[in-house]
Design a protein around this motif. Structure first.
Motif, PDB file in Angstrom:
ATOM      1  N   LEU A  88    -109.940  53.835 -95.159  1.00 54.91           N
ATOM      2  CA  LEU A  88    -110.360  53.520 -93.793  1.00 54.91           C
ATOM      3  C   LEU A  88    -109.301  52.685 -93.069  1.00 54.91           C
ATOM      4  N   ALA A  89    -108.652  51.768 -93.777  1.00 55.74           N
ATOM      5  CA  ALA A  89    -107.578  50.988 -93.167  1.00 55.74           C
ATOM      6  C   ALA A  89    -106.403  51.887 -92.791  1.00 55.74           C
ATOM      7  N   CYS A  90    -106.091  52.874 -93.636  1.00 53.86           N
ATOM      8  CA  CYS A  90    -105.012  53.818 -93.301  1.00 53.86           C
ATOM      9  C   CYS A  90    -105.384  54.647 -92.075  1.00 53.86           C
ATOM     10  N   ALA A  91    -106.658  55.081 -91.995  1.00 57.30           N
ATOM     11  CA  ALA A  91    -107.086  55.846 -90.830  1.00 57.30           C
ATOM     12  C   ALA A  91    -106.972  55.010 -89.557  1.00 57.30           C
ATOM     13  N   ALA A  92    -107.354  53.757 -89.616  1.00 59.14           N
ATOM     14  CA  ALA A  92    -107.224  52.882 -88.446  1.00 59.14           C
ATOM     15  C   ALA A  92    -105.762  52.698 -88.062  1.00 59.14           C
ATOM     16  N   GLN A  93    -104.898  52.574 -89.068  1.00 64.44           N
ATOM     17  CA  GLN A  93    -103.477  52.423 -88.794  1.00 64.44           C
ATOM     18  C   GLN A  93    -102.915  53.651 -88.085  1.00 64.44           C
ATOM     19  N   ARG A  94    -103.408  54.830 -88.423  1.00 61.46           N
ATOM     20  CA  ARG A  94    -102.918  56.054 -87.791  1.00 61.46           C
ATOM     21  C   ARG A  94    -103.378  56.188 -86.355  1.00 61.46           C
ATOM     22  N   VAL A  95    -104.575  55.726 -86.072  1.00 65.29           N
ATOM     23  CA  VAL A  95    -105.219  56.042 -84.792  1.00 65.29           C
ATOM     24  C   VAL A  95    -105.028  54.953 -83.752  1.00 65.29           C
ATOM     25  N   LEU A  96    -105.242  53.703 -84.135  1.00 64.71           N
ATOM     26  CA  LEU A  96    -105.339  52.615 -83.164  1.00 64.71           C
ATOM     27  C   LEU A  96    -103.972  52.057 -82.795  1.00 64.71           C
ATOM     28  N   GLY A  97    -103.970  51.346 -81.648  1.00 61.95           N
ATOM     29  CA  GLY A  97    -102.767  50.664 -81.203  1.00 61.95           C
ATOM     30  C   GLY A  97    -102.538  49.370 -81.967  1.00 61.95           C
ATOM     31  N   ARG A  98    -101.498  48.650 -81.557  1.00 60.67           N
ATOM     32  CA  ARG A  98    -101.065  47.492 -82.342  1.00 60.67           C
ATOM     33  C   ARG A  98    -102.148  46.434 -82.445  1.00 60.67           C
ATOM     34  N   TRP A  99    -102.732  46.047 -81.305  1.00 58.93           N
ATOM     35  CA  TRP A  99    -103.717  44.973 -81.335  1.00 58.93           C
ATOM     36  C   TRP A  99    -105.059  45.480 -81.844  1.00 58.93           C
ATOM     37  N   SER A 100    -105.438  46.691 -81.531  1.00 50.87           N
ATOM     38  CA  SER A 100    -106.701  47.236 -82.011  1.00 50.87           C
ATOM     39  C   SER A 100    -106.707  47.388 -83.524  1.00 50.87           C
ATOM     40  N   VAL A 101    -105.579  47.844 -84.094  1.00 52.41           N
ATOM     41  CA  VAL A 101    -105.542  48.007 -85.533  1.00 52.41           C
ATOM     42  C   VAL A 101    -105.574  46.649 -86.231  1.00 52.41           C
ATOM     43  N   THR A 102    -105.016  45.619 -85.627  1.00 51.82           N
ATOM     44  CA  THR A 102    -105.097  44.278 -86.209  1.00 51.82           C
ATOM     45  C   THR A 102    -106.547  43.797 -86.244  1.00 51.82           C
ATOM     46  N   ALA A 103    -107.264  44.046 -85.132  1.00 48.66           N
ATOM     47  CA  ALA A 103    -108.675  43.657 -85.100  1.00 48.66           C
ATOM     48  C   ALA A 103    -109.489  44.454 -86.124  1.00 48.66           C
ATOM     49  N   ALA A 104    -109.198  45.763 -86.252  1.00 49.31           N
ATOM     50  CA  ALA A 104    -109.928  46.581 -87.214  1.00 49.31           C
ATOM     51  C   ALA A 104    -109.666  46.118 -88.637  1.00 49.31           C
ATOM     52  N   LEU A 105    -108.408  45.796 -88.949  1.00 48.88           N
ATOM     53  CA  LEU A 105    -108.085  45.319 -90.285  1.00 48.88           C
ATOM     54  C   LEU A 105    -108.745  43.967 -90.575  1.00 48.88           C
ATOM     55  N   ALA A 106    -108.797  43.118 -89.566  1.00 45.63           N
ATOM     56  CA  ALA A 106    -109.489  41.832 -89.752  1.00 45.63           C
ATOM     57  C   ALA A 106    -110.972  42.051 -90.018  1.00 45.63           C
ATOM     58  N   LEU A 107    -111.603  42.995 -89.288  1.00 41.13           N
ATOM     59  CA  LEU A 107    -113.015  43.297 -89.499  1.00 41.13           C
ATOM     60  C   LEU A 107    -113.246  43.875 -90.894  1.00 41.13           C
ATOM     61  N   ILE A 108    -112.337  44.780 -91.337  1.00 38.45           N
ATOM     62  CA  ILE A 108    -112.463  45.348 -92.679  1.00 38.45           C
ATOM     63  C   ILE A 108    -112.344  44.249 -93.730  1.00 38.45           C
ATOM     64  N   THR A 109    -111.427  43.315 -93.528  1.00 41.84           N
ATOM     65  CA  THR A 109    -111.231  42.229 -94.493  1.00 41.84           C
ATOM     66  C   THR A 109    -112.466  41.334 -94.570  1.00 41.84           C
ATOM     67  N   VAL A 110    -113.021  40.978 -93.411  1.00 40.34           N
ATOM     68  CA  VAL A 110    -114.220  40.110 -93.391  1.00 40.34           C
ATOM     69  C   VAL A 110    -115.384  40.800 -94.078  1.00 40.34           C
ATOM     70  N   ALA A 111    -115.593  42.112 -93.754  1.00 44.13           N
ATOM     71  CA  ALA A 111    -116.700  42.846 -94.379  1.00 44.13           C
ATOM     72  C   ALA A 111    -116.490  42.975 -95.876  1.00 44.13           C
ATOM     73  N   LEU A 112    -115.260  43.197 -96.286  1.00 43.65           N
ATOM     74  CA  LEU A 112    -114.967  43.337 -97.710  1.00 43.65           C
ATOM     75  C   LEU A 112    -115.224  42.035 -98.453  1.00 43.65           C
ATOM     76  N   VAL A 113    -114.743  40.921 -97.893  1.00 40.32           N
ATOM     77  CA  VAL A 113    -114.943  39.624 -98.541  1.00 40.32           C
ATOM     78  C   VAL A 113    -116.428  39.277 -98.598  1.00 40.32           C
ATOM     79  N   ALA A 114    -117.140  39.522 -97.494  1.00 44.83           N
ATOM     80  CA  ALA A 114    -118.567  39.211 -97.466  1.00 44.83           C
ATOM     81  C   ALA A 114    -119.328  40.039 -98.492  1.00 44.83           C
ATOM     82  N   ALA A 115    -118.997  41.331 -98.604  1.00 46.33           N
ATOM     83  CA  ALA A 115    -119.709  42.175 -99.559  1.00 46.33           C
ATOM     84  C   ALA A 115    -119.430  41.747-100.996  1.00 46.33           C
ATOM     85  N   LEU A 116    -118.176  41.437-101.317  1.00 42.99           N
ATOM     86  CA  LEU A 116    -117.836  41.038-102.683  1.00 42.99           C
ATOM     87  C   LEU A 116    -118.431  39.675-103.043  1.00 42.99           C
ATOM     88  N   VAL A 117    -118.400  38.729-102.109  1.00 45.02           N
ATOM     89  CA  VAL A 117    -118.995  37.413-102.373  1.00 45.02           C
ATOM     90  C   VAL A 117    -120.503  37.537-102.512  1.00 45.02           C
TER      91      VAL A 117
END
Length: 422
Positions: free
Chosen positions: A109-138
């Motif tokens: 999903l992070a690779c798909a976001a990198q392909r599609v989104l612009g510079r700032w949008s992909v940064t926000a998407a990656l931050a959201l993926i990281t937060v969701a991932l950390v929250a789910a694992l914790v």
């Protein structure tokens, strides 16, 4: 800086080259299938809900892949939030034992976001993926475990960094290919212009050496006849008749030049056919008592139109020189393939001959008749060839033009056949 939508390599798995895009797709479906297999073993009451959401996630991902071109920029930008929403819903529904299985979907999903989104949008998407991932694992372990949390997060960001490098390399290769294509087109255009200029130079030389000189001589004879008309009418009439005979010769020469300017001979009949016609016409025009053509070599080499036309022009120019200067009885034109990647055109005569070194030195230091040899050599060198001139006064002349040729394809015929087996 504005949040632009980058133009990147298309997402669908197409073409014959296995890329990082393909790895991302395979990883996504492998993770989803593996997670669903683990789900069947748990026999959880949420099994059908999780399977339904997983199916929707897989269908949405597949739809974006297959309909990439139809979605357009806006559709692809909306595709990423839908994927992230379904993935986040899965992380909320799955039991703790399956959290790690579905958490690894963050990588594709992070690779798909990198392909599609612009510079700032992909940064926000990656931050959201990281937060969701950390929250789910914790939430799955009930406490923050460094090894459990940091390894998936580092894998996500490392994969994204690797994918960015791959994208930059692909973009650099694309630009290089475009530059090479533009350079090739520019070189082809310059070669065409050089060919046009060389042809204009040849025409100017022929006009100067035939029509211009003959017309100037005819004008002088007519002026002399006008002065002698009253005192010496017989001489004046003789000069007028000489002018008339010269005009007839000039008319024949002009018609020959018009035929030579017709470019369809090589294109319609091939180089060999055009040379046969040229030799027959040269014999009829009085170049020599016998002008023979011979073709040897097997298999036939492949010459492009410009190279074949250059050889044909060399033969034209050489036979014109033979007609004007050689006073030959026999002329032999031979088209042969002496090496797998070379084609030779040789014109030899038994005329009066000349000293090649002297003529080439004279024509290279000043204007005048005979600069066709240096011009022909220059044109041949543009196609990887050369011109060799040998001869001596009273012993005839031999001129050999050589060009590069491609090997003949086994299942295709050459566009300009040049040699047949004898």
């Amino acid at each position: 800086m504005s949040d632009r939508v980058p133009v990147r390599s298309p997402l669908p798995v197409r073409g014959g080259r296995f890329t990082l895009d393909h790895v991302s797709h395979l990883a996504f479906f492998g993770i989803v299938v593996s997670a669903l297999l683990q789900l069947t073993w748990l026999n959880s009451e949420l099994c059908w809900y999780i399977a339904t959401v997983s199916g929707l996630l897989a269908l949405t991902y597949t739809g974006g892949v297959m309909l990439w071109d139809r979605l357009g920029t806006a559709g692809r930008a909306a595709w990423i939030p839908v994927l992230l929403a379904l993935w986040g819903l899965l992380l909320l529904l799955v039991p703790a034992a399956l959290t790690n299985a579905f958490a690894w979907c963050a990588l594709p999903l992070a690779c798909a976001a990198q392909r599609v989104l612009g510079r700032w949008s992909v940064t926000a998407a990656l931050a959201l993926i990281t937060v969701a991932l950390v929250a789910a694992l914790v939430g799955a372990d009930g406490r923050f475990m460094i090894d459990t949390v940091l390894v998936p997060v580092a894998a996500v960001w490392g994969t994204v960094a690797l994918y960015r490098v791959q994208q930059r390399d692909a973009e650099a290769r694309r630009r290089l290919v475009e530059e090479l294509r533009d350079t090739r087109d520019l070189i082809a255009l310059q070669q065409r212009r050089a060919g046009v200029l060389a042809e204009r130079t040849r025409i100017a030389r022929d006009l100067h050496d035939t029509l211009a000189q003959e017309l100037a001589g005819g004008l002088m004879l007519l002026q002399a006849a006008d002065r002698d008309w009253d005192d010496r009418p017989d001489v004046a009439r003789a000069r007028v008749r000489a002018v008339a005979d010269g005009l007839g010769t000039n008319l024949t020469e002009t018609r020959r030049m018009i035929r030579d300017l017709t470019p369809s001979a090589v294109a319609e009949t091939g180089l060999e056919g055009a040379l046969r016609v040229l030799c027959a016409r040269s014999q009829a025009d009085g170049t020599a008592a016998r002008v023979r053509f011979r073709s040897v070599g097997d298999p036939q080499p492949v010459l492009d139109e410009h190279t074949a036309t250059t050889l044909f022009r060399v033969a034209q120019s050489t036979l014109a020189n033979v007609r004007e200067h050689a006073h030959a009885v026999n002329v032999q034109v031979t088209l042969s393939r002496r090496q797998p990647d070379r084609v030779d055109l040789e014109v030899s005569d038994d005329g009066v001959g000349f000293d090649p070194a002297e003529v080439l030195a004279r024509t290279s230091t000043g204007p005048g008749r005979g600069f066709g040899l240096p011009a022909a050599r220059a044109r041949l060198r543009e196609y990887g060839g050369d011109l060799d001139v040998s001869g001596a006064p009273g012993r005839g002349t031999r001129i050999r033009a050589t060009v590069s040729a491609r090997p003949r394809p086994q299942m295709a015929a050459a566009p300009f056949p040049t040699a047949t087996a004898r």
